[in-house]
Motif scaffolding. Structure first.
Motif, short mmCIF file in Angstrom:
data_model
loop_
_atom_site.label_atom_id
_atom_site.label_comp_id
_atom_site.label_asym_id
_atom_site.label_seq_id
_atom_site.Cartn_x
_atom_site.Cartn_y
_atom_site.Cartn_z
N ALA A 158 6.34 -5.28 -8.76
CA ALA A 158 5.66 -3.64 -8.43
C ALA A 158 4.60 -3.03 -9.22
CB ALA A 158 6.49 -2.60 -7.91
N GLY A 159 3.98 -4.02 -10.56
CA GLY A 159 3.86 -3.51 -11.58
C GLY A 159 3.56 -2.25 -12.26
N SER A 160 3.54 -1.95 -13.30
CA SER A 160 3.80 -0.70 -14.33
C SER A 160 3.43 0.44 -13.67
CB SER A 160 3.14 -1.05 -15.46
OG SER A 160 1.55 -0.89 -15.70
N ALA A 217 6.07 3.80 -13.58
CA ALA A 217 5.66 4.56 -14.11
C ALA A 217 6.04 5.76 -13.85
CB ALA A 217 4.25 4.76 -14.22
N VAL A 218 6.47 6.38 -12.35
CA VAL A 218 6.24 6.96 -11.27
C VAL A 218 8.59 7.20 -11.32
CG1 VAL A 218 4.36 7.00 -9.96
CG2 VAL A 218 6.51 6.30 -9.25
N ILE A 219 8.75 6.54 -12.22
CA ILE A 219 9.68 6.47 -11.86
C ILE A 219 10.71 7.16 -13.14
CG2 ILE A 219 12.60 4.95 -11.26
CD1 ILE A 219 10.62 2.88 -10.72
N ASP A 220 11.46 8.29 -12.62
CA ASP A 220 12.63 9.10 -14.53
C ASP A 220 13.51 8.24 -14.85
OD1 ASP A 220 13.38 10.86 -15.72
OD2 ASP A 220 13.47 12.36 -14.24
N ILE A 221 13.39 7.79 -15.70
CA ILE A 221 14.60 6.68 -15.65
C ILE A 221 15.94 7.49 -15.83
CG2 ILE A 221 14.39 7.12 -18.11
CD1 ILE A 221 14.95 4.06 -16.25
N ALA A 222 15.68 8.60 -16.18
CA ALA A 222 17.73 9.42 -16.46
C ALA A 222 18.57 9.42 -15.24
CB ALA A 222 17.28 11.00 -16.93
N GLY A 278 1.24 -0.66 -0.27
CA GLY A 278 0.02 -0.30 0.18
C GLY A 278 1.01 1.50 -0.39
N ASP A 279 1.90 1.25 0.35
CA ASP A 279 2.96 2.37 0.86
C ASP A 279 4.14 1.76 -0.74
OD1 ASP A 279 5.44 4.22 0.90
OD2 ASP A 279 4.27 5.00 3.06
N ARG A 280 4.25 2.80 -2.28
CA ARG A 280 5.03 2.61 -3.27
C ARG A 280 6.62 2.80 -3.08
NH1 ARG A 280 2.10 5.82 -8.68
NH2 ARG A 280 0.62 4.99 -8.68
N ALA A 301 17.78 3.61 -5.23
CA ALA A 301 16.86 3.97 -4.46
C ALA A 301 17.20 5.44 -4.52
CB ALA A 301 16.98 3.16 -3.13
N LEU A 302 18.09 6.48 -4.35
CA LEU A 302 18.53 7.68 -3.69
C LEU A 302 17.95 8.13 -5.50
CD1 LEU A 302 21.42 7.82 -1.67
CD2 LEU A 302 18.92 8.46 -1.19
N ALA A 303 17.69 8.09 -6.07
CA ALA A 303 17.57 8.44 -7.90
C ALA A 303 15.93 7.98 -7.78
CB ALA A 303 18.52 7.57 -8.67
N LEU A 304 16.10 8.04 -7.56
CA LEU A 304 13.92 7.97 -7.17
C LEU A 304 13.23 9.51 -7.38
CD1 LEU A 304 13.36 4.57 -5.29
CD2 LEU A 304 12.93 4.86 -7.80
N PRO A 305 11.94 9.37 -7.67
CA PRO A 305 11.56 11.47 -6.76
C PRO A 305 11.18 10.93 -5.73
CG PRO A 305 10.50 9.81 -9.12
CD PRO A 305 11.39 8.96 -8.44
N ALA A 306 11.35 12.51 -5.06
CA ALA A 306 10.98 12.36 -3.63
C ALA A 306 9.70 12.15 -3.54
CB ALA A 306 11.05 14.51 -4.24
N ALA A 307 8.92 11.76 -4.00
CA ALA A 307 7.68 11.42 -3.67
C ALA A 307 7.80 9.95 -2.80
CB ALA A 307 6.45 11.63 -4.43
N LEU A 308 9.14 9.34 -3.42
CA LEU A 308 9.49 7.96 -3.23
C LEU A 308 10.87 8.49 -2.49
CD1 LEU A 308 8.94 6.13 -6.78
CD2 LEU A 308 7.53 6.04 -4.40
#
Length: 243
Positions: free
Chosen positions: A64-66, A70-75, A7-9, A193-200
């Motif tokens: 995790a599913g698509s 989808a919220v991950i910035d690949i760059a 329940g927590d991305r 993990a540190l490269a993930l968006p701030a929301a995560l």
């Protein structure tokens, strides 16, 4: 096990990143302390590292599913992989290749092999020091993953023991397999993990939490694994003298 935090991305991705990647660093040291074949495990590390990096995106998609991916910035994800994982791995390969051809290369390899433990301790200190305040701030949320990490170690050790029996491995190799299955690649996947968006933002903290649990578990397993995978009693191997 990841369904407990589905329940927590952020927690989900942190747990998946660290539990889906076998360790290639601390496992070598702890395996040696438990009487396992450090050199054999070190030789397998590059193959293990390359394989898990290729499989990790597939695993994340399956677990995790698509919608989560989808919220991950690949760059920044790719940048972290190239700069902090691919380049050091390539440098290690170059040093090993040089060691086979030149005395200077062998000297560098010997020095770095001898410095493995203090370098990893320094790395651990930097990583924990940089994240410990954030871990404390999210302690309540992170407590959810501690039982999962602890349970994973117990289950993984049993799976490692079973796999070694099926493969009919000797005792040192059995110990190496048990450590390899139980330990996870927290320090390597932390940059990802540190490269993930701030929301995560909690994802890297979940990875650091696994590091803390892992270190405690490894200290215990250094004592427990040799008991589970014991050398045969030499007195039982001596053939009785003829009457």
């Amino acid at each position: 096990m990841s369904r407990f935090v589905a329940g927590d991305r952020g927690l989900l991705l942190g747990v998946l990143l660290v539990l889906l990647t076998p360790c290639v660093d601390y496992v070598i040291v702890f395996t040696g302390l438990a009487g396992g074949p450090r050199a054999r495990l070190l030789a397998a590390a590059p193959l293990l590292m390359a394989t898990q990096m290729l499989l990790l995106p597939v695993y994340l998609y399956l677990f995790a599913g698509s919608d989560v991916l989808a919220v991950i910035d690949i760059a920044p994800f790719l940048e972290a992989f190239l700069v902090l994982i691919a380049v050091p791995l390539a440098a290690a390969a170059l040093v090993q290749a040089a060691a086979r051809l030149h005395r200077a290369g062998r000297a560098v390899e010997d020095v770095m092999a001898a410095a493995m433990v203090p370098l990893m301790m320094a790395t651990l200190a930097v990583v924990i020091g940089s994240q410990i305040a954030a871990v404390g701030a999210e302690a309540v949320a992170l407590l959810r993953v501690v039982p999962l990490y602890a349970a994973f170690v117990v289950i993984a050790v049993l799976i490692g023991r079973l796999a070694s029996r099926i493969a009919r491995l000797d005792v040192p190799a059995t110990r190496a397999i048990m450590f390899s299955v139980a330990t996870r690649n927290s320090l390597v996947v932390l940059p990802l993990a540190l490269a993930l968006p701030a929301a995560l933002h909690i994802a890297p903290l979940a990875v650091v939490t696994q590091t803390l649990v892992k270190l405690i578990a490894m200290v215990v397993l250094v004592r427990v694994v040799p008991v589970i995978a014991r050398e045969p009693d030499s007195s039982q191997l001596v053939a009785p003298s003829p009457a």
